[in-house]
Design an enzyme around this catalytic site. Sequence first.
Site, PDB file in Angstrom:
ATOM      1  N   ASN A  46      45.981 -50.678  -3.779  1.00 52.51           N
ATOM      2  CA  ASN A  46      46.107 -52.112  -4.065  1.00 52.51           C
ATOM      3  C   ASN A  46      47.517 -52.518  -4.493  1.00 52.51           C
ATOM      4  OD1 ASN A  46      43.466 -52.753  -3.413  1.00 52.51           O
ATOM      5  ND2 ASN A  46      42.700 -52.268  -5.451  1.00 52.51           N
ATOM      6  N   ARG A  94      43.342 -45.573 -14.890  1.00 44.63           N
ATOM      7  CA  ARG A  94      42.673 -45.648 -13.589  1.00 44.63           C
ATOM      8  C   ARG A  94      43.681 -45.458 -12.464  1.00 44.63           C
ATOM      9  NH1 ARG A  94      37.711 -47.704 -12.101  1.00 44.63           N
ATOM     10  NH2 ARG A  94      37.489 -48.306  -9.909  1.00 44.63           N
ATOM     11  N   HIS A 122      40.417 -55.086 -12.086  1.00 41.11           N
ATOM     12  CA  HIS A 122      39.239 -54.218 -12.223  1.00 41.11           C
ATOM     13  C   HIS A 122      39.402 -52.892 -11.496  1.00 41.11           C
ATOM     14  CE1 HIS A 122      34.998 -53.276 -12.869  1.00 41.11           C
ATOM     15  NE2 HIS A 122      34.941 -52.894 -11.606  1.00 41.11           N
ATOM     16  N   ASP A 123      40.166 -52.884 -10.412  1.00 36.73           N
ATOM     17  CA  ASP A 123      40.307 -51.673  -9.607  1.00 36.73           C
ATOM     18  C   ASP A 123      41.781 -51.409  -9.306  1.00 36.73           C
ATOM     19  OD1 ASP A 123      39.698 -49.431  -8.118  1.00 36.73           O
ATOM     20  OD2 ASP A 123      39.179 -50.548  -6.302  1.00 36.73           O
ATOM     21  N   LEU A 124      42.546 -51.165 -10.358  1.00 35.68           N
ATOM     22  CA  LEU A 124      43.979 -50.907 -10.178  1.00 35.68           C
ATOM     23  C   LEU A 124      44.147 -49.504  -9.601  1.00 35.68           C
ATOM     24  CD1 LEU A 124      46.850 -51.913 -10.522  1.00 35.68           C
ATOM     25  CD2 LEU A 124      46.840 -50.978 -12.841  1.00 35.68           C
TER      26      LEU A 124
END
Length: 265
Positions: A182, A225, A176-178
């Site tokens: 991370n 993203r 969801h938050d690449l």
Amino acid sequence: MDVSPFVKPQLIKNHQQHNQFFLYDSEIFPEFDVQVLTADYWQQQNKVVGTAIGRGTTYFIAHQENQWVLRHYYRGGLIGKLINDGYLFTGLEKTRAFAEFNLLATMYQQGLPVPKPIACKVVKSGLVYRADLLTARVENANDLVGILQENAISDASWRHIGKMIAKFHLQGIYHHDLNSHNILIDNQDKPWLIDFDRGEQRMLPAGESKLAISQAKWPQQNLARLLRSFEKEQDKLTTFHWQARDWQQLLNGYQQQLTVAVQCY
């Protein structure tokens, strides 16, 4: 509650204590103590060896030969300023902690480079819950942003990152938050992916999983993203060793991994 079929049921156990619900690895915790999911417990034993500040504080724990990461779930954005860490309870399997724990267990069993899930906790109060997650710490690894503030990395390293992301996409894993924070790289130049809050495994068309990735929208949205993340860090940081050619090397590695998968299909 049934544990994900990808999790070995003989190792992963459920535990309930009043309004608190847990999943934990019984191989690591033969006698489970609910306190292992509280920062105070580890601080009192002087086992906290570091912290990281994001939406909240992440605690790095050294216990015997184990290195762990303890994270509490916090909301982001405007709503996070109002509610902070409370979420609407719609079932244990849908809570942030249980969902991420089971997804990590699935990916870990598949051999993907993710932290091993150790335990998680959900505390229910009426229609609201709060949650915590304990995972293994990736040894000898640093986040990509920190690395790029110090030095550039090689073309081969960028291709390794691209190949890694493709491996997740080929398994239908949506992050969801690449973003660049991370992604970790260890001292063997191996990339890892962390923080799968709100991630999920998306089913690809039967019999077409290797070919469908290049056509699906969500993998491209993941990559877009990530690109925005690099551009944001480049604008924000005084020193950040990243440029457009590095992104192209990452995409080259990504495409190479997809090509290999299709040829084996």
